[in-house]
Design a protein around this motif. Structure first.
Motif, PDB file in Angstrom:
ATOM      1  N   SER A 398     -10.095   0.967 -25.877  1.00  0.00           N
ATOM      2  CA  SER A 398     -11.404   1.184 -26.505  1.00  0.00           C
ATOM      3  C   SER A 398     -12.005  -0.148 -26.948  1.00  0.00           C
ATOM      4  O   SER A 398     -11.314  -0.982 -27.544  1.00  0.00           O
ATOM      5  N   THR A 399     -13.297  -0.355 -26.660  1.00  0.00           N
ATOM      6  CA  THR A 399     -13.991  -1.595 -27.037  1.00  0.00           C
ATOM      7  C   THR A 399     -15.391  -1.268 -27.539  1.00  0.00           C
ATOM      8  O   THR A 399     -15.915  -0.173 -27.312  1.00  0.00           O
ATOM      9  N   GLN A 400     -16.011  -2.235 -28.213  1.00  0.00           N
ATOM     10  CA  GLN A 400     -17.416  -2.125 -28.595  1.00  0.00           C
ATOM     11  C   GLN A 400     -18.071  -3.490 -28.497  1.00  0.00           C
ATOM     12  O   GLN A 400     -17.411  -4.513 -28.664  1.00  0.00           O
ATOM     13  N   ILE A 401     -19.356  -3.501 -28.193  1.00  0.00           N
ATOM     14  CA  ILE A 401     -20.105  -4.751 -28.052  1.00  0.00           C
ATOM     15  C   ILE A 401     -20.422  -5.293 -29.437  1.00  0.00           C
ATOM     16  O   ILE A 401     -20.910  -4.574 -30.314  1.00  0.00           O
ATOM     17  N   ASP A 402     -20.159  -6.571 -29.638  1.00  0.00           N
ATOM     18  CA  ASP A 402     -20.387  -7.233 -30.928  1.00  0.00           C
ATOM     19  C   ASP A 402     -21.442  -8.322 -30.739  1.00  0.00           C
ATOM     20  O   ASP A 402     -21.130  -9.440 -30.347  1.00  0.00           O
ATOM     21  N   GLN A 403     -22.710  -7.986 -31.004  1.00  0.00           N
ATOM     22  CA  GLN A 403     -23.802  -8.949 -30.857  1.00  0.00           C
ATOM     23  C   GLN A 403     -23.905  -9.813 -32.109  1.00  0.00           C
ATOM     24  O   GLN A 403     -23.998  -9.288 -33.215  1.00  0.00           O
ATOM     25  N   GLN A 404     -23.918 -11.127 -31.902  1.00  0.00           N
ATOM     26  CA  GLN A 404     -23.999 -12.054 -33.024  1.00  0.00           C
ATOM     27  C   GLN A 404     -25.033 -13.141 -32.737  1.00  0.00           C
ATOM     28  O   GLN A 404     -25.185 -13.579 -31.597  1.00  0.00           O
ATOM     29  N   ALA A 405     -25.736 -13.567 -33.795  1.00  0.00           N
ATOM     30  CA  ALA A 405     -26.635 -14.720 -33.684  1.00  0.00           C
ATOM     31  C   ALA A 405     -25.813 -15.964 -33.339  1.00  0.00           C
ATOM     32  O   ALA A 405     -24.600 -15.995 -33.545  1.00  0.00           O
ATOM     33  N   TRP A 406     -26.510 -16.998 -32.838  1.00  0.00           N
ATOM     34  CA  TRP A 406     -25.806 -18.151 -32.286  1.00  0.00           C
ATOM     35  C   TRP A 406     -24.755 -18.735 -33.222  1.00  0.00           C
ATOM     36  O   TRP A 406     -23.618 -19.004 -32.803  1.00  0.00           O
ATOM     37  N   SER A 407     -25.079 -18.912 -34.490  1.00  0.00           N
ATOM     38  CA  SER A 407     -24.139 -19.566 -35.402  1.00  0.00           C
ATOM     39  C   SER A 407     -22.845 -18.776 -35.540  1.00  0.00           C
ATOM     40  O   SER A 407     -21.751 -19.349 -35.524  1.00  0.00           O
ATOM     41  N   SER A 408     -22.949 -17.457 -35.665  1.00  0.00           N
ATOM     42  CA  SER A 408     -21.734 -16.648 -35.798  1.00  0.00           C
ATOM     43  C   SER A 408     -21.090 -16.376 -34.442  1.00  0.00           C
ATOM     44  O   SER A 408     -19.867 -16.177 -34.360  1.00  0.00           O
ATOM     45  N   TYR A 409     -21.892 -16.379 -33.383  1.00  0.00           N
ATOM     46  CA  TYR A 409     -21.349 -16.236 -32.028  1.00  0.00           C
ATOM     47  C   TYR A 409     -20.465 -17.440 -31.685  1.00  0.00           C
ATOM     48  O   TYR A 409     -19.278 -17.289 -31.372  1.00  0.00           O
ATOM     49  N   SER A 410     -21.025 -18.642 -31.787  1.00  0.00           N
ATOM     50  CA  SER A 410     -20.238 -19.840 -31.491  1.00  0.00           C
ATOM     51  C   SER A 410     -19.126 -20.028 -32.520  1.00  0.00           C
ATOM     52  O   SER A 410     -18.013 -20.453 -32.190  1.00  0.00           O
ATOM     53  N   GLY A 411     -19.417 -19.668 -33.781  1.00  0.00           N
ATOM     54  CA  GLY A 411     -18.408 -19.787 -34.827  1.00  0.00           C
ATOM     55  C   GLY A 411     -17.226 -18.860 -34.608  1.00  0.00           C
ATOM     56  O   GLY A 411     -16.079 -19.215 -34.900  1.00  0.00           O
ATOM     57  N   GLY A 412     -17.501 -17.658 -34.086  1.00  0.00           N
ATOM     58  CA  GLY A 412     -16.425 -16.723 -33.783  1.00  0.00           C
ATOM     59  C   GLY A 412     -15.504 -17.254 -32.708  1.00  0.00           C
ATOM     60  O   GLY A 412     -14.275 -17.158 -32.811  1.00  0.00           O
ATOM     61  N   PHE A 413     -16.103 -17.830 -31.664  1.00  0.00           N
ATOM     62  CA  PHE A 413     -15.312 -18.439 -30.589  1.00  0.00           C
ATOM     63  C   PHE A 413     -14.510 -19.629 -31.106  1.00  0.00           C
ATOM     64  O   PHE A 413     -13.299 -19.715 -30.929  1.00  0.00           O
ATOM     65  N   GLN A 414     -15.213 -20.564 -31.727  1.00  0.00           N
ATOM     66  CA  GLN A 414     -14.562 -21.812 -32.125  1.00  0.00           C
ATOM     67  C   GLN A 414     -13.604 -21.630 -33.287  1.00  0.00           C
ATOM     68  O   GLN A 414     -12.634 -22.376 -33.417  1.00  0.00           O
ATOM     69  N   GLY A 415     -13.848 -20.617 -34.124  1.00  0.00           N
ATOM     70  CA  GLY A 415     -12.964 -20.365 -35.249  1.00  0.00           C
ATOM     71  C   GLY A 415     -11.798 -19.460 -34.914  1.00  0.00           C
ATOM     72  O   GLY A 415     -10.876 -19.303 -35.714  1.00  0.00           O
ATOM     73  N   GLY A 416     -11.847 -18.811 -33.730  1.00  0.00           N
ATOM     74  CA  GLY A 416     -10.742 -17.977 -33.293  1.00  0.00           C
ATOM     75  C   GLY A 416     -10.663 -16.635 -33.985  1.00  0.00           C
ATOM     76  O   GLY A 416      -9.583 -16.040 -34.081  1.00  0.00           O
ATOM     77  N   THR A 417     -11.810 -16.105 -34.439  1.00  0.00           N
ATOM     78  CA  THR A 417     -11.806 -14.819 -35.153  1.00  0.00           C
ATOM     79  C   THR A 417     -12.167 -13.640 -34.249  1.00  0.00           C
ATOM     80  O   THR A 417     -12.131 -12.490 -34.691  1.00  0.00           O
TER      81      THR A 417
END
Length: 545
Positions: A398-417
Motif C-alpha cells: 500500500s502506498t500514497q502520493i506525498d506532494q511537497q513544496a520544493w523546500s520540503s521535497y528536497s529536504g525530505g530527500f536530502q534529510g533521508g526522511t
C-alpha cells in the motif's frame, strides 16, 4: 527580409532602444524564452539563473566543450591536452590568434589567472575544483598551462574544460566577483553584448572572432514571454527561430504542424524512483529488486509524457552512452515488468502475504502504507506516482502520493526522511561515472537527519566505492570501461533506485529561415538550453537559408 522578420526587428529595435542611426544586422536569429529577466548581469562566475543568457553561451568561452551525450570534447580556447603518466598533471595547449573583444591578445596567462582567481575567491568555485585535489595552475609560456593535482582525478577534466575563461587585464581589478555585474563584458566569444531591456536583449557578431567565416549570423535577439504557450505560439507564427520549451507531445503539438517545425529532444538523464535504503524494508536489496519488478515503466512513461519519453534502462545509463559503457552482464540484470515474478520474489525474500492479500514484513506484521514523495503540482511526477501506486497495490503493498513544496521535497530527500520518492538523477555527465559517483559515493551521503548532497538513497557499497576510486586514478579507456562495468553490475543487482523514464532536453526549431540545427543525426551538442556553453555550437552552425 520577410514581413515577420521586419516586424520582429522593428520590435527588438524599439525594445532595445537602439538608435535610429545604427545599422541594423541583416541576419537576426531569434530565441524565445518563457521568463522575465532581472538586472543586467553578465558575470560568468554568477550562477546560471543570475546572469543574462548570452554570458556563457556566446560571450565567454571555455577551453573545451564536453558533450554530455557522448563525452566528445570539442576544442575551443584549448587545442590539445594530455595527462601525465601518473595522472597528476593535466597540460593544455591554448589557441594562437585569439583576441579579447577589446582587442587585447588572449594567452595561457588568462587561463592560469582564471583558475587562480577562483581559488582566491572560493565562493565562485561552484564546481569544487580546488576541493577536488587541484593544487596549482601555472602558465609555462603563452600557449601552455599546467594543472597539477595532489591525487589522480581524471573525471575532473570535464569541469576544468568547461570553465569560462576571463581576461586577466579586466578581472584582476575586480575585488568582489560575487557581486560584480560586469555590465560591459569583454570575452573571446563569437558575439559581443549590444543592448538589453526587461523584454529583450541582443548580441552582435564579433567581427574579430578567431573562427574565420563564423558565425554565419549577424545577431541574436532573445525575447521574453510570460508562458510556455506564448513562447510556442511565437515559434509557430515564425516570430522566433528557436526555443527551449517543454511540451507534452513535441511531435503532435509541434512537428506535425508543418515542414518547418522540428525538435531535438536528446536523452540527457533519467527520472528515478529512489528507495530510502536507511529504512527497512528498503534496506533489503531483495525487497527493492522485487518492488522494481512490479513497476510497469512503459506505462509510467506513456502516461506521464504521452510517448515523448521512453522507459529508462535499468542501469540508469542514457542511450547515447549504453553501447560504450554497459557491460555484457547488464542485459541479464535488466529489470523486466512481471507482477507474478515480483510477487513470488517478495514471498521468497521473507515478505509473505496474509489471507487478505496484504504484504507482511519479516516479523509477520502488515507492512505500513508507504509514501511516494513528489513535488507539489508536478503533474508528470504525480502521474508516475499514481501508476506506481496501482502497480504495487497488485503485489500487496500500500502506498500514497506525498506532494511537497520544493523546500520540503528536497529536504525530505536530502534529510533521508522519505520512504520512496520520484526525482531526476542528482548527478550526470559525459560518461556514467559522474552519475554513479554523485549518486552513490559516501562523500555525498550523510546520516539520516543530516543533509546528503546528492546520494539521496543513502546507498553505499565498498565494491562500488573502490571501483569509482580506481576509475578516477586512470586515464586508460579500457580500464575505465572495466571498472565502470563493475559499478553498473553491482548497482543493478542492489537496485537502490528504479530508473523510470528518460529525461530530455527540449529544443524546438522553426527552420523556415535558418538551417544547421543540431539533430539526432548530427548531435553536435546535447540540446543544451540557450544559456549554456553547448548552445555556442548551435549559434556558430546555424546558417541563413
Amino acid at each position: 527580409m520577410n514581413r515577420t522578420l521586419l516586424r520582429l526587428t522593428a520590435l527588438a529595435t524599439a525594445v532595445l532602444a537602439v538608435t535610429a542611426a545604427a545599422q541594423q544586422p541583416k541576419n537576426v536569429f531569434t530565441v524565445v524564452r518563457s521568463t522575465q529577466w532581472g538586472a543586467q548581469n553578465l558575470n560568468p562566475f554568477a550562477p546560471g539563473d543570475q546572469h543574462l543568457l548570452p554570458t556563457n553561451s556566446v560571450i565567454y568561452e571555455s577551453l573545451y566543450y564536453v558533450n554530455a551525450l557522448n563525452g566528445k570534447a570539442t576544442p575551443v580556447l584549448g587545442t590539445k591536452y594530455s595527462w601525465s603518466k601518473d595522472n597528476k598533471t593535466l597540460t593544455f595547449t591554448t589557441r594562437d590568434g585569439v583576441k579579447w573583444s577589446d582587442g587585447q591578445a588572449f594567452s595561457a596567462q588568462d587561463v592560469a589567472f582564471t583558475f587562480n582567481y577562483i581559488k582566491q575567491y572560493p565562493a565562485i568555485d561552484t564546481s569544487g575544483l580546488w576541493k577536488s585535489g587541484l593544487s596549482s595552475v601555472k602558465a609555462t609560456n603563452n600557449n601552455t598551462v599546467v594543472f597539477t593535482f595532489s591525487a589522480p582525478n581524471t573525471p575532473i577534466f570535464q569541469y576544468v574544460a568547461n570553465q569560462m575563461i576571463v581576461p586577466q587585464h579586466i578581472w584582476s581589478t575586480i575585488k568582489d566577483p560575487v557581486t560584480e555585474t560586469n555590465a560591459k563584458p569583454v570575452g573571446t566569444g563569437p558575439f559581443v553584448f549590444d543592448a538589453y531591456s526587461q523584454q529583450a536583449l541582443r548580441v552582435l557578431k564579433n567581427p574579430n572572432y578567431w573562427m574565420k567565416g563564423q558565425p554565419y549570423i549577424d545577431a541574436i535577439v532573445w525575447t521574453a514571454t510570460n508562458s510556455n504557450d506564448a513562447a510556442l505560439l511565437k515559434l509557430l507564427k515564425g516570430e522566433a527561430d528557436y526555443g527551449y520549451i517543454g511540451i507534452s507531445d513535441p511531435k503532435g503539438e509541434y512537428a506535425s504542424k508543418g515542414p518547418n517545425y522540428s525538435y531535438f529532444w536528446p536523452v540527457t538523464g533519467d527520472n528515478y524512483l529512489y528507495y530510502n535504503t536507511a529504512k527497512a524494508p528498503f534496506n533489503d536489496p531483495a525487497f527493492r529488486r522485487a518492488v522494481s519488478q512490479a513497476i510497469n515503466t512503459a506505462d509510467v512513461a506513456q502516461k506521464a509524457y504521452a510517448g515523448a519519453a521512453q522507459p529508462a534502462n535499468s542501469s540508469g545509463v542514457i542511450p547515447a552512452q549504453q553501447q560504450q559503457w554497459l557491460p555484457a552482464s547488464a542485459k541479464s540484470l535488466q529489470v523486466k515488468f512481471d507482477p507474478a515474478a515480483a510477487d513470488a520474489a517478495l514471498t521468497k525474500a521473507g515478505y509473505k502475504k496474509n489471507a487478505q492479500g496484504v504484504r507482511l514484513g519479516k516479523d509477520g506484521k502488515p507492512l505500513p502504507t508507504y509514501k511516494i514523495l513528489v513535488g507539489a503540482g508536478w503533474t508528470d511526477f504525480i502521474t508516475m506516482g499514481q501508476v506506481i501506486s496501482e502497480n504495487l497495490k497488485k503485489v500487496g503493498i500500500s502506498t500514497q502520493i506525498d506532494q511537497q513544496a520544493w523546500s520540503s521535497y528536497s529536504g525530505g530527500f536530502q534529510g533521508g526522511t522519505y520512504d520512496m520518492g520520484i526525482s531526476w538523477g542528482w548527478g550526470g555527465g559525459p560518461n556514467p561515472y559522474y552519475l554513479y559517483y554523485q549518486s552513490f559515493a559516501p562523500d555525498f551521503s550523510a546520516p539520516v537527519g543530516k543533509t546528503a548532497a546528492s546520494n539521496l538513497s543513502r546507498y553505499t557499497n565498498p565494491v562500488v566505492t573502490k571501483a569509482l576510486a580506481s576509475f578516477r586514478a586512470t586515464s586508460d579507456p579500457a580500464q575505465q570501461k572495466q571498472l565502470m562495468g563493475t559499478v553498473i553490475s553491482t548497482v543493478m543487482k542492489d537496485m537502490p533506485w528504479m530508473p523510470l523514464t528518460d529525461r530530455l532536453n527540449f529544443a524546438l526549431f522553426n527552420t523556415s529561415r535558418f538551417t544547421g540545427f543540431p539533430s539526432n543525426e548530427n548531435p553536435y551538442n546535447d540540446g543544451s538550453p540557450d544559456d549554456q556553453l553547448g548552445a555556442r555550437l548551435m549559434y556558430l552552425n546555424v546558417k541563413p537559408k
